[in-house]
Design an enzyme around this catalytic site. Structure first.
Site, short mmCIF file in Angstrom:
data_model
loop_
_atom_site.label_atom_id
_atom_site.label_comp_id
_atom_site.label_asym_id
_atom_site.label_seq_id
_atom_site.Cartn_x
_atom_site.Cartn_y
_atom_site.Cartn_z
N PRO A 151 -29.50 136.36 76.51
CA PRO A 151 -29.08 137.66 76.00
C PRO A 151 -29.54 137.96 74.58
O PRO A 151 -29.58 137.08 73.73
CB PRO A 151 -27.55 137.59 76.06
N ASN A 152 -29.88 139.21 74.39
CA ASN A 152 -30.25 139.80 73.09
C ASN A 152 -31.64 139.41 72.60
O ASN A 152 -32.11 139.93 71.59
CB ASN A 152 -29.19 139.48 72.01
N ARG B 286 -33.86 142.54 65.63
CA ARG B 286 -32.54 141.93 65.55
C ARG B 286 -32.50 140.88 64.44
O ARG B 286 -33.21 139.87 64.52
CB ARG B 286 -32.26 141.25 66.89
N TYR C 100 -34.02 135.56 62.73
CA TYR C 100 -34.88 135.30 63.89
C TYR C 100 -36.35 135.63 63.68
O TYR C 100 -37.17 135.40 64.56
CB TYR C 100 -34.34 136.07 65.11
N ASN D 138 -34.30 129.31 76.25
CA ASN D 138 -33.49 129.71 75.11
C ASN D 138 -32.32 130.50 75.69
O ASN D 138 -32.47 131.68 76.01
CB ASN D 138 -34.28 130.55 74.13
N ALA E 3 -26.73 133.18 73.24
CA ALA E 3 -25.31 132.87 73.00
C ALA E 3 -24.66 132.13 74.17
O ALA E 3 -23.63 131.46 73.99
CB ALA E 3 -24.55 134.14 72.68
N GLU F 42 -34.34 122.74 76.06
CA GLU F 42 -33.58 123.81 75.40
C GLU F 42 -34.25 124.12 74.05
O GLU F 42 -34.55 123.19 73.29
CB GLU F 42 -32.15 123.31 75.17
N HIS G 62 -34.27 126.83 70.50
CA HIS G 62 -33.66 127.89 69.70
C HIS G 62 -34.58 128.23 68.54
O HIS G 62 -35.15 127.33 67.91
CB HIS G 62 -32.29 127.46 69.16
N LEU G 63 -34.66 129.51 68.24
CA LEU G 63 -35.44 129.96 67.08
C LEU G 63 -34.79 129.47 65.79
O LEU G 63 -35.45 128.97 64.89
CB LEU G 63 -35.51 131.49 67.07
N ARG H 293 -25.59 126.96 61.17
CA ARG H 293 -25.01 128.32 61.19
C ARG H 293 -23.49 128.25 61.42
O ARG H 293 -22.87 127.24 61.11
CB ARG H 293 -25.75 129.16 62.24
C1 DQA Z 1 -30.39 131.48 69.48
C2 DQA Z 1 -29.18 130.93 68.75
C3 DQA Z 1 -27.89 131.40 69.40
O1 DQA Z 1 -26.75 130.91 68.68
C4 DQA Z 1 -27.82 132.92 69.39
O2 DQA Z 1 -26.67 133.35 70.06
C5 DQA Z 1 -29.05 133.54 69.94
C6 DQA Z 1 -30.35 132.98 69.60
C7 DQA Z 1 -31.70 131.11 68.75
O3 DQA Z 1 -32.75 131.19 69.38
O4 DQA Z 1 -31.68 130.76 67.57
O5 DQA Z 1 -28.99 134.57 70.60
O6 DQA Z 1 -30.45 130.91 70.78
#
Ligand code: DQA
Length: 146
Positions: free
Chosen positions: A11-12, A19, A24, A75, A78, A99, A101-102, A108
């Site tokens: 998501p997102n 964003r 990011y 990725n 959330a 897995e 993550h950016l 965080r």
């Molecule tokens: C994320 C980190 C997550 O905590 C966040 O909710 C994201 C992006 C990252 O790529 O850093 O949507 O997965």
């Protein structure tokens, strides 16, 4: 024929570029897709790159990957921090799942410190922006070769 590496985005992540760029970065998801395709091609793989804002769709794609993918780079956004169902889906499938993550989630908010995916994934790469994806592809290919 070699099966593609699935690169799944939660998501997102469709909003990347606009964003929270301070967290990011400025690349869009399309930019990341192109860079991932080039990286995978160098390593002899095609990619299947997808994004969804829906947990169940990501689960369906993991099931699809079980049949049609060599490996998965995911990725989960959330859902990383909330989804037992995604954890179960990662555990349920055969191909290695990396897995990514950016951002460096451990640095965080507290609610981002726990990943439900990490315990089921082959490994996690976090905090390197685009390079997290590219390293994830390398890790996926390496785990196929060992
Ligand atoms: C994320 C980190 C997550 O905590 C966040 O909710 C994201 C992006 C990252 O790529 O850093 O949507 O997965």
């Amino acid at each position: 024929m070699t099966k593609p590496i699935y690169i799944l985005n939660g998501p997102n992540l469709n909003l990347l570029g606009q964003r929270e760029p301070e967290v990011y970065g400025h690349l869009t998801l399309d930019d990341i897709q192109q860079r991932c395709a080039a990286k995978a091609k160098d390593l002899g793989f095609e990619i299947e790159f997808r994004q969804s804002n829906h947990e169940g769709v990501l689960i369906d794609w993991l099931h699809d990957a079980n049949v049609n993918a060599s490996a998965v780079v995911i990725n989960p956004g959330a859902y990383t921090h909330t989804s037992v169902a995604l954890h179960d889906a990662v555990r349920a499938i055969e191909p290695p799942v990396i897995e990514v993550h950016l951002s460096q989630t451990a640095a965080r908010e507290d609610f981002r410190h726990h990943s439900y995916i990490a315990a089921a994934a082959k490994g996690t790469i976090s905090g390197f922006g685009l390079a997290s994806y590219l390293l994830g592809i390398e890790a996926a290919v390496q785990s196929l070769n060992t």
